[in-house]
Design a protein around this motif. Structure first.
Motif, short mmCIF file in Angstrom:
data_model
loop_
_atom_site.label_atom_id
_atom_site.label_comp_id
_atom_site.label_asym_id
_atom_site.label_seq_id
_atom_site.Cartn_x
_atom_site.Cartn_y
_atom_site.Cartn_z
N PHE A 1 0.85 -1.19 0.00
CA PHE A 1 0.00 0.00 0.00
C PHE A 1 0.89 1.24 0.00
O PHE A 1 1.93 1.25 0.64
CB PHE A 1 -0.89 0.03 1.25
CG PHE A 1 -1.94 -1.04 1.23
CD1 PHE A 1 -3.25 -0.73 0.93
CD2 PHE A 1 -1.61 -2.38 1.49
CE1 PHE A 1 -4.23 -1.72 0.89
CE2 PHE A 1 -2.58 -3.37 1.45
CZ PHE A 1 -3.89 -3.04 1.15
N ALA B 1 3.48 -1.16 3.74
CA ALA B 1 2.99 0.17 3.38
C ALA B 1 4.21 1.07 3.25
O ALA B 1 5.16 0.95 4.03
CB ALA B 1 2.05 0.70 4.44
N ILE C 1 -4.73 -3.64 8.33
CA ILE C 1 -5.04 -4.28 7.04
C ILE C 1 -5.04 -5.80 7.21
O ILE C 1 -5.94 -6.50 6.77
CB ILE C 1 -3.99 -3.90 5.96
CG1 ILE C 1 -3.87 -2.40 5.82
CG2 ILE C 1 -4.27 -4.62 4.65
CD1 ILE C 1 -4.75 -1.78 4.80
N THR D 1 -0.35 -1.26 9.01
CA THR D 1 -0.42 -2.52 8.26
C THR D 1 -1.07 -3.62 9.12
O THR D 1 -1.67 -4.55 8.59
CB THR D 1 0.97 -2.96 7.78
OG1 THR D 1 1.87 -2.92 8.89
CG2 THR D 1 1.48 -2.07 6.67
N GLN E 1 2.79 4.88 7.07
CA GLN E 1 1.65 4.61 7.96
C GLN E 1 1.28 5.92 8.66
O GLN E 1 2.16 6.65 9.13
CB GLN E 1 2.03 3.60 9.03
CG GLN E 1 2.33 2.21 8.50
CD GLN E 1 2.60 1.22 9.64
OE1 GLN E 1 1.92 0.23 9.77
NE2 GLN E 1 3.57 1.50 10.47
N THR F 1 -1.26 3.73 4.60
CA THR F 1 -2.37 3.15 5.34
C THR F 1 -2.28 3.63 6.79
O THR F 1 -1.31 4.28 7.17
CB THR F 1 -2.33 1.60 5.28
OG1 THR F 1 -3.43 1.09 6.00
CG2 THR F 1 -1.07 1.03 5.89
#
Ligand code: BTN
Length: 326
Positions: free
Chosen positions: A88, A114, A97, A94, A117, A91
């Motif tokens: 990603f 990611a 997610i 993680t 973050q 985000t």
């Protein structure tokens, strides 16, 4: 593997050599024009790929970015960890997610990265600074056949994996401060956040969150962390390749996870102990409002720290904040 991953894999295997468009097309079962189009896309992503009518394609350099296809191509075959890699741009965390993926029933081994973050979190409710493109912010989903008390084994495996990967990629010799801080020259540069969903007698899933300060610059750390935090770039004096390190971590984690699944935690624990600076020391451990003092003797079978308390008893400790006394 996707077409891009297969192309990158073939180019990497060729090393300094090149691969012809015709060979690639045949290997992958697509047209030469399709290969050309994918190569153009990869160039847009920052891969420097040389092309010529007689030389074919040659990979000259790769960007220091985390691309799922590239990570997959570099990783090659692993049994579990990283068989599904997702990246990603940004985000919250993680771990969030992966928690969603876990609830959706995604198989274990998925690794989520990611580039940045916005709400990275550390242990004990702390914030984890995760600046864009400067670190490895990653979470892995595991569904181990273990009891909840054994979850610490996975944190131990993650710490041992981080030490081995950092050592192989940078030559540094990181130390582990129990339970899961990775330090170089007494300063922290990586940490692990293990989150667990479990029934009384078995683990449903574990989210292993791994944060490594790779190319983080000193100014990126908040003032109160500058004396205690560092990064691989600060310690080595040069930038470290994030994709290479990311893949090394996944590979080590796969190896250690397999050892745990085979009931060989002891070997993992030995590696961990060899890098741990807490074992053999007098420590105070804060667990919520409680403080326990004693000597950190060794790692127990389940992965708990075995503490010989002031009263001579052995107390297994599975979490807390440790201060070295002398
Ligand atoms: C600690 O040392 O306190 C643990 C830090 C763990 C940070 C990682 S970064 C990727 C994953 N996502 C998070 O929000 N935290 C972990």
């Amino acid at each position: 593997m996707s077409i891009d991953a297969q192309i990158l894999s073939a180019l990497r295997q060729a090393g300094d050599g090149s691969v012809s468009g015709a060979d690639l097309a045949q290997q992958l079962g697509v047209s030469r024009a399709a290969i050309w189009a994918r190569i153009e896309e990869l160039r847009q992503l920052g891969y420097e790929i040389e092309a010529g009518p007689h030389i074919g394609y040659r990979l000259r350099s790769s960007p220091d970015a985390l691309h799922a296809d590239d990570l997959t191509a570099r990783l090659g075959r692993t049994r579990v960890i990283g068989r599904d890699i997702r990246v990603f741009e940004q985000t919250t965390s993680t771990n969030d997610i992966v928690e969603k993926l876990a609830r959706d029933g995604v198989p274990e081994g998925v690794a989520v990265f990611a580039e940045a973050q916005t709400r990275g979190r550390g242990r004990l409710g702390r914030q984890w600074i995760s600046p864009a493109r400067q670190g490895i912010w990653c979470s892995v989903l595991l569904r181990p056949d273990l009891r909840p008390q054994q979850a610490t084994q996975l944190t131990v495996a993650a710490a041992a994996s981080l030490v081995a990967a950092i050592r192989s990629q940078t030559g540094l010799k990181p130390e582990i401060k129990w339970p899961n801080d990775i330090l170089v020259n007494g300063r922290k540069l990586a940490g692990i956040l293990t989150e667990l969903s479990a029934e009384l007698d078995h683990i449903r899933y574990v989210i292993l969150g791994i944060g490594v300060d790779v190319n983080v610059e000193a100014e990126a750390f908040p003032a109160d962390l500058r004396r205690t935090a560092t990064s691989l770039a600060i310690e080595t004096g040069e930038r470290v390749s994030r994709p290479e390190l990311a893949v090394a971590i996944l590979r080590e984690l796969d190896r250690n996870y397999r050892r745990i699944a085979a009931g060989e935690f002891e070997g993992v624990a030995d590696e961990w102990e060899a890098s741990c600076t807490t074992i053999g020391r007098e420590v105070t451990i804060r667990i919520g409002d409680r403080r326990v003092r004693g000597r950190a003797e060794s790692l127990g079978e389940d992965g708990a720290l075995l503490l010989r308390t002031e009263h001579g008893r052995i107390e297994p400790i599975t979490g807390g904040d440790v201060t070295l006394e002398k």
